[in-house]
Design an enzyme around this catalytic site. Sequence first.
Site, PDB file in Angstrom:
ATOM      1  N   ILE A  12       0.849  -1.204   0.000  1.00  0.00           N
ATOM      2  CA  ILE A  12       0.000   0.000   0.000  1.00  0.00           C
ATOM      3  C   ILE A  12       0.882   1.249   0.000  1.00  0.00           C
ATOM      4  O   ILE A  12       0.584   2.239  -0.673  1.00  0.00           O
ATOM      5  CB  ILE A  12      -0.964  -0.003   1.206  1.00  0.00           C
ATOM      6  CG1 ILE A  12      -1.783  -1.302   1.206  1.00  0.00           C
ATOM      7  CG2 ILE A  12      -1.897   1.201   1.158  1.00  0.00           C
ATOM      8  CD1 ILE A  12      -2.620  -1.520   2.455  1.00  0.00           C
ATOM      9  N   LYS A  84       2.418  -7.704   9.250  1.00  0.00           N
ATOM     10  CA  LYS A  84       0.990  -7.806   8.936  1.00  0.00           C
ATOM     11  C   LYS A  84       0.470  -9.218   8.694  1.00  0.00           C
ATOM     12  O   LYS A  84      -0.665  -9.375   8.224  1.00  0.00           O
ATOM     13  CB  LYS A  84       0.671  -6.933   7.733  1.00  0.00           C
ATOM     14  CG  LYS A  84       1.432  -7.337   6.468  1.00  0.00           C
ATOM     15  CD  LYS A  84       0.888  -6.630   5.245  1.00  0.00           C
ATOM     16  CE  LYS A  84       1.447  -7.231   3.978  1.00  0.00           C
ATOM     17  NZ  LYS A  84       0.919  -6.644   2.775  1.00  0.00           N
ATOM     18  N   SER A 124      -6.831  -1.131  10.197  1.00  0.00           N
ATOM     19  CA  SER A 124      -7.456  -2.212   9.428  1.00  0.00           C
ATOM     20  C   SER A 124      -8.860  -2.480   9.941  1.00  0.00           C
ATOM     21  O   SER A 124      -9.150  -2.307  11.131  1.00  0.00           O
ATOM     22  CB  SER A 124      -6.604  -3.472   9.597  1.00  0.00           C
ATOM     23  OG  SER A 124      -7.310  -4.612   9.179  1.00  0.00           O
ATOM     24  N   TYR A 148      -1.898  -9.575  15.562  1.00  0.00           N
ATOM     25  CA  TYR A 148      -1.721  -8.527  14.545  1.00  0.00           C
ATOM     26  C   TYR A 148      -2.824  -7.475  14.695  1.00  0.00           C
ATOM     27  O   TYR A 148      -2.572  -6.276  14.775  1.00  0.00           O
ATOM     28  CB  TYR A 148      -1.746  -9.138  13.124  1.00  0.00           C
ATOM     29  CG  TYR A 148      -2.172  -8.164  12.067  1.00  0.00           C
ATOM     30  CD1 TYR A 148      -1.303  -7.158  11.642  1.00  0.00           C
ATOM     31  CD2 TYR A 148      -3.461  -8.207  11.526  1.00  0.00           C
ATOM     32  CE1 TYR A 148      -1.714  -6.224  10.696  1.00  0.00           C
ATOM     33  CE2 TYR A 148      -3.874  -7.288  10.585  1.00  0.00           C
ATOM     34  CZ  TYR A 148      -3.001  -6.295  10.170  1.00  0.00           C
ATOM     35  OH  TYR A 148      -3.414  -5.371   9.255  1.00  0.00           O
ATOM     36  N   LYS A 152      -2.979  -3.233  15.931  1.00  0.00           N
ATOM     37  CA  LYS A 152      -3.671  -2.111  15.273  1.00  0.00           C
ATOM     38  C   LYS A 152      -4.602  -1.421  16.271  1.00  0.00           C
ATOM     39  O   LYS A 152      -4.655  -0.188  16.351  1.00  0.00           O
ATOM     40  CB  LYS A 152      -4.469  -2.602  14.055  1.00  0.00           C
ATOM     41  CG  LYS A 152      -3.617  -3.111  12.900  1.00  0.00           C
ATOM     42  CD  LYS A 152      -2.816  -1.995  12.254  1.00  0.00           C
ATOM     43  CE  LYS A 152      -1.967  -2.479  11.104  1.00  0.00           C
ATOM     44  NZ  LYS A 152      -0.980  -1.484  10.651  1.00  0.00           N
ATOM     45  N   ASN A 197      -1.425 -16.181   2.079  1.00  0.00           N
ATOM     46  CA  ASN A 197      -2.506 -16.397   3.041  1.00  0.00           C
ATOM     47  C   ASN A 197      -3.816 -15.817   2.542  1.00  0.00           C
ATOM     48  O   ASN A 197      -4.885 -16.256   2.936  1.00  0.00           O
ATOM     49  CB  ASN A 197      -2.185 -15.694   4.370  1.00  0.00           C
ATOM     50  CG  ASN A 197      -0.932 -16.246   5.005  1.00  0.00           C
ATOM     51  OD1 ASN A 197      -0.808 -17.453   5.143  1.00  0.00           O
ATOM     52  ND2 ASN A 197      -0.003 -15.378   5.357  1.00  0.00           N
ATOM     53  N   LEU A 199      -6.741 -14.215  -0.221  1.00  0.00           N
ATOM     54  CA  LEU A 199      -7.429 -14.770  -1.389  1.00  0.00           C
ATOM     55  C   LEU A 199      -6.843 -14.305  -2.729  1.00  0.00           C
ATOM     56  O   LEU A 199      -6.500 -15.140  -3.576  1.00  0.00           O
ATOM     57  CB  LEU A 199      -8.924 -14.410  -1.315  1.00  0.00           C
ATOM     58  CG  LEU A 199      -9.759 -14.920  -2.477  1.00  0.00           C
ATOM     59  CD1 LEU A 199      -9.778 -16.442  -2.533  1.00  0.00           C
ATOM     60  CD2 LEU A 199     -11.184 -14.384  -2.397  1.00  0.00           C
TER      61      LEU A 199
HETATM   62  C1  UD1 Z   1      -7.210 -10.877   6.037  1.00  0.00           C
HETATM   63  C2  UD1 Z   1      -6.721 -10.865   7.463  1.00  0.00           C
HETATM   64  C3  UD1 Z   1      -7.089  -9.546   8.094  1.00  0.00           C
HETATM   65  C4  UD1 Z   1      -6.486  -8.397   7.295  1.00  0.00           C
HETATM   66  C5  UD1 Z   1      -6.971  -8.505   5.846  1.00  0.00           C
HETATM   67  C6  UD1 Z   1      -6.285  -7.462   5.009  1.00  0.00           C
HETATM   68  C7  UD1 Z   1      -6.727 -13.231   8.061  1.00  0.00           C
HETATM   69  C8  UD1 Z   1      -7.372 -14.287   8.912  1.00  0.00           C
HETATM   70  N1  UD1 Z   1      -7.281 -11.999   8.159  1.00  0.00           N
HETATM   71  O1  UD1 Z   1      -8.619 -10.746   6.071  1.00  0.00           O
HETATM   72  O2  UD1 Z   1      -6.627  -9.480   9.411  1.00  0.00           O
HETATM   73  O3  UD1 Z   1      -6.867  -7.167   7.833  1.00  0.00           O
HETATM   74  O4  UD1 Z   1      -6.667  -9.794   5.327  1.00  0.00           O
HETATM   75  O5  UD1 Z   1      -6.439  -7.686   3.671  1.00  0.00           O
HETATM   76  O6  UD1 Z   1      -5.752 -13.482   7.368  1.00  0.00           O
HETATM   77  N2  UD1 Z   1     -10.138 -17.448   1.320  1.00  0.00           N
HETATM   78  C9  UD1 Z   1     -10.241 -18.666   0.686  1.00  0.00           C
HETATM   79  N3  UD1 Z   1      -9.100 -19.286   0.284  1.00  0.00           N
HETATM   80  C10 UD1 Z   1      -7.853 -18.742   0.467  1.00  0.00           C
HETATM   81  C11 UD1 Z   1      -7.748 -17.478   1.110  1.00  0.00           C
HETATM   82  C12 UD1 Z   1      -8.911 -16.868   1.541  1.00  0.00           C
HETATM   83  O7  UD1 Z   1     -11.333 -19.189   0.500  1.00  0.00           O
HETATM   84  O8  UD1 Z   1      -6.842 -19.366   0.070  1.00  0.00           O
HETATM   85  C13 UD1 Z   1     -11.370 -16.746   1.735  1.00  0.00           C
HETATM   86  C14 UD1 Z   1     -11.476 -16.448   3.227  1.00  0.00           C
HETATM   87  O9  UD1 Z   1     -12.076 -17.507   3.895  1.00  0.00           O
HETATM   88  C15 UD1 Z   1     -12.300 -15.154   3.218  1.00  0.00           C
HETATM   89  C16 UD1 Z   1     -11.929 -14.468   1.906  1.00  0.00           C
HETATM   90  O10 UD1 Z   1     -11.364 -15.494   1.084  1.00  0.00           O
HETATM   91  O11 UD1 Z   1     -13.680 -15.472   3.180  1.00  0.00           O
HETATM   92  C17 UD1 Z   1     -10.896 -13.370   2.080  1.00  0.00           C
HETATM   93  O12 UD1 Z   1      -9.772 -13.878   2.793  1.00  0.00           O
HETATM   94  P1  UD1 Z   1      -8.424 -13.023   2.942  1.00  0.00           P
HETATM   95  O13 UD1 Z   1      -8.009 -12.499   1.618  1.00  0.00           O
HETATM   96  O14 UD1 Z   1      -7.448 -13.870   3.696  1.00  0.00           O
HETATM   97  O15 UD1 Z   1      -8.852 -11.750   3.791  1.00  0.00           O
HETATM   98  P2  UD1 Z   1      -9.568 -11.666   5.232  1.00  0.00           P
HETATM   99  O16 UD1 Z   1      -9.654 -12.976   5.887  1.00  0.00           O
HETATM  100  O17 UD1 Z   1     -10.806 -10.889   5.060  1.00  0.00           O
END
Ligand code: UD1
Length: 333
Positions: A12, A84, A124, A148, A152, A197, A199
């Site tokens: 960012i 983060k 966040s 984490y 914040k 980690n 999506l």
């Molecule tokens: C994550 C962080 C959060 C941070 C935010 C910033 C975690 C638990 N939380 O949030 O603290 O502020 O990013 O961007 O990491 N998903 C899948 N498969 C994957 C990855 C994710 O299905 O391989 C799903 C998750 O279950 C969720 C959605 O995609 O429903 C978004 O996940 P993600 O991108 O990790 O973001 P957050 O969990 O919202």
Amino acid sequence: MTVLVTGGTGYIGSHTVVELLENKIKVIVIDNFTNSKREVVDRIKKITGKDFIFYEKDVCDKEALRKIFQKHSIDAVIHFAGYKAVGESVKDPLKYYQNNLFSTIQLLQVMDEADCRKLVFSSSATVYGNPKTLPIKEDFPLSTTNPYGTTKWMIEQILRDVERSNSNWSIAILRYFNPIGAHPSGLLGEDPNGIPNNLMPYIMKVANHELGTLNVFGNDYNTKDGTGVRDYIHVVDLAKGHLKALDKIAKTTGVDAYNLGTGIGYSVLEMIHTFEKVNGVKINYRITDRRPGDIDACYADASYAEKELGWKAEKSLEDMCRDAYHYIVQNKK
Ligand code: UD1
């Protein structure tokens, strides 16, 4: 105006430095490349055609910070620097408390010594924990689910106490929802090492054949199609929000928090299908168990930022998917 940006080569931070330079703001960046690459410095210069001052230093190094404030007349600070990774913070909480809290405290002390009391802080939506109702407003109760997120939340409390102690402070706390996408040039973006980690970085690696199959963490959530719903925001829109926050703190004193999101929630399946359609690629996925700690849905009421900062996200989910894919293709290893 001269702005010090901590963590200015991160995901960012780098997009924000581009926006600052394009708006003729003088920029000084401090970063130690813990979670970013050296080449980002030149890439920012290439995009903007502008130069900026760079210090390879740690924000925990108080003497280094002091020297920077002595050498330059700094009007405001945007503080991005910090660890983060949610999972890592659970395994090694002290590393997170030590780094994120200590660096911020040092920065605030040095700013105070230098009579520079204008700050934009990178917070966040994680500080809302598992919200009882949606969309999320800034005055919702705060709670966290991992160290984490707690750093914040704690920093937000520290900032409020600091402002209470000296009303000359002017602080904007920006609570980001889920930043994704990349600079349209393809020169800046998010490219985590190893297995991502989050999506969108995972989808990008599957699209680029670096990973085989995306695990969709659960399809029994209380959402439109059972998969998790989030408020994804283009990183360039997010970066622009920082300029609006700077305008605001230049004119006022006090401390306030603003949601930076689009106000729209998309499910994991909607994300996959939009990415496939926009980029003409196939994303292999399978439904797996829920990821511990995940919530059903999270999206912003972004009207306060629009009213108070005059900021609104403009880019669509299609833009986010297109720019993310462009970045990964352009930077194929
Ligand atoms: C994550 C962080 C959060 C941070 C935010 C910033 C975690 C638990 N939380 O949030 O603290 O502020 O990013 O961007 O990491 N998903 C899948 N498969 C994957 C990855 C994710 O299905 O391989 C799903 C998750 O279950 C969720 C959605 O995609 O429903 C978004 O996940 P993600 O991108 O990790 O973001 P957050 O969990 O919202």
